[in-house]
Design an enzyme around this catalytic site. Structure first.
Site, PDB file in Angstrom:
ATOM      1  N   THR A  27       0.964  -1.195   0.153  1.00 54.13           N
ATOM      2  CA  THR A  27      -0.094  -0.012  -0.052  1.00 54.13           C
ATOM      3  C   THR A  27       1.052   1.419  -0.067  1.00 54.13           C
ATOM      4  OG1 THR A  27      -1.632  -1.135   1.331  1.00 54.13           O
ATOM      5  CG2 THR A  27      -1.804   1.054   1.595  1.00 54.13           C
TER       6      THR A  27
ATOM      7  N   GLY B 140     -10.074  -3.761   1.541  1.00 57.10           N
ATOM      8  CA  GLY B 140      -9.418  -3.526   2.637  1.00 57.10           C
ATOM      9  C   GLY B 140      -9.685  -1.983   3.182  1.00 57.10           C
ATOM     10  N   ASP B 141      -8.673  -1.661   4.195  1.00 56.53           N
ATOM     11  CA  ASP B 141      -8.819  -0.547   4.886  1.00 56.53           C
ATOM     12  C   ASP B 141      -8.467   0.741   4.047  1.00 56.53           C
ATOM     13  OD1 ASP B 141      -6.031  -1.637   4.711  1.00 56.53           O
ATOM     14  OD2 ASP B 141      -5.646   0.630   5.603  1.00 56.53           O
TER      15      ASP B 141
ATOM     16  N   THR C  31      -0.886   1.731   6.671  1.00 54.87           N
ATOM     17  CA  THR C  31      -0.499   0.483   5.829  1.00 54.87           C
ATOM     18  C   THR C  31      -0.490  -0.736   6.531  1.00 54.87           C
ATOM     19  OG1 THR C  31       1.392  -0.471   4.674  1.00 54.87           O
ATOM     20  CG2 THR C  31       1.611   1.419   6.127  1.00 54.87           C
ATOM     21  N   GLY C  32      -0.890  -1.877   6.111  1.00 51.15           N
ATOM     22  CA  GLY C  32      -0.684  -3.299   6.784  1.00 51.15           C
ATOM     23  C   GLY C  32      -2.052  -4.136   6.551  1.00 51.15           C
TER      24      GLY C  32
ATOM     25  N   GLY D 239      -5.391  -4.698   6.498  1.00 57.20           N
ATOM     26  CA  GLY D 239      -6.773  -3.959   6.422  1.00 57.20           C
ATOM     27  C   GLY D 239      -7.811  -4.377   7.228  1.00 57.20           C
TER      28      GLY D 239
HETATM   29  N1  GLY Z   1      -3.835  -2.317   3.859  1.00 52.60           N
HETATM   30  C1  GLY Z   1      -4.149  -2.540   2.665  1.00 52.60           C
HETATM   31  C2  GLY Z   1      -5.065  -3.741   2.541  1.00 52.60           C
HETATM   32  O1  GLY Z   1      -5.247  -4.442   3.717  1.00 52.60           O
HETATM   33  O2  GLY Z   1      -5.551  -4.003   1.669  1.00 52.60           O
END
Ligand code: GLY
Length: 289
Positions: free
Chosen positions: A154, A184-185, A204-205, A207
């Site tokens: 991300t 995701g997030d 980032t990480g 989500g």
């Molecule tokens: N942070 C990116 C995702 O989980 O899609």
């Protein structure tokens, strides 16, 4: 004098050692592209779009051209842009067939009465955006950098313009082995990114877990409650790890140009430029920091 400023991340995760310098190289180039826009009088939103679009086009980060495919081998992209002046945002989820969801996210924010589009109908909106002439394609699905700049897992950035206005972005292909249709997030306001008139953050990480704790909004709240930005980033990561046991990273910047970052993943490439007099700083934020 810290303004204007930009802080960029290239994704927190288990970076292979030989890929970390590549990540640093591309976040640094992206920071320069965004900072050029700020230095020539562009807004925080202008700079955030250009910076993120640069990373989407790099092919070397998990966004746009370089995005990780889903389990069907298809790139489904998520992205968001947030304008801290008015708490406006545009988001796109699970879009296929394009390379630059960040520009579509901005179009959604600025040109529609809605905030979040997903799937096939988001692609139809992309086609309308091109027909409207809001952005020009240089090849199918790929948009040219919309502002003239001297430089040519991300990703995300926070920009603060000379007036202290803040913007934040996130853009991603999502986590490895994601099921088709999973979002995701990154396009979720307050989770993947957040900005108001005081502070901005981009996460980032993993989500699913970032959304559970609304990580970006929480970190901005810590700053609103009086914490300095570096302590807020660390407190956010401590809270995230305690409540979820998962991995993530966060960058944060306030309206004065102070910045912070933290990760509990192996590495997160970051780059920061503050004001013309300040040197560019780029390195990988490591778990131990
Ligand atoms: N942070 C990116 C995702 O989980 O899609």
């Amino acid at each position: 004098m810290k303004l204007p400023m930009i802080i960029v991340h290239g994704g927190a995760g288990a970076w292979k050692d030989d890929r970390i310098p590549v990540g640093i190289e591309y976040v640094e180039k992206a920071a320069r592209a965004g900072f050029d826009v700020l230095s020539s009088g562009g807004s925080a939103v202008d700079a955030a779009e250009v910076c993120t679009l640069f990373m989407e086009n790099s092919g070397n980060l998990n966004a746009g051209k370089g995005a990780r495919p889903n389990l069907d081998g298809i790139r489904e992209l998520d992205a968001m842009i947030v304008d801290g002046i008015n708490l406006q945002f545009g988001s796109v989820g699970a879009i296929t067939g394009i390379q630059n969801p960040i520009s579509l996210a901005r179009y959604i924010m600025e040109k529609t009465d809605f905030n979040f589009f997903a799937g096939d109908n988001a692609k139809k909106l992309y086609d309308r955006m091109i027909q409207d002439g809001y952005r020009r394609e240089i090849q199918a699905g790929e948009i040219e950098i919309p502002y003239i700049s001297p430089v040519g897992d991300t990703v995300g950035c926070i920009t603060v313009d000379a007036n202290g206005h803040i913007a934040a972005t996130s853009s991603t292909g999502g986590i490895a082995k994601k099921l088709p249709g999973r979002v995701g997030d990154s396009p979720v306001m307050g989770a993947g990114a957040y900005a108001n008139d005081i502070c901005g953050a981009s996460a980032t990480g993993w989500g699913e877990h970032i959304m559970r704790v609304v990580l970006s909004r929480m970190v901005v709240l810590y700053v609103e409650d009086g914490l300095d930005v570096m302590s807020a980033a660390q407190k956010g990561m401590d809270m995230f790890e305690r409540k979820t046991g998962s991995e993530a990273g966060i960058i944060v910047a306030d309206k004065e140009g102070n910045f912070g970052y933290s990760t509990n993943a192996k590495a997160m490439p970051i780059s920061v430029i503050r004001s013309k007099a300040d040197n560019l700083q780029s390195h990988a934020c490591m778990k131990e920091e």
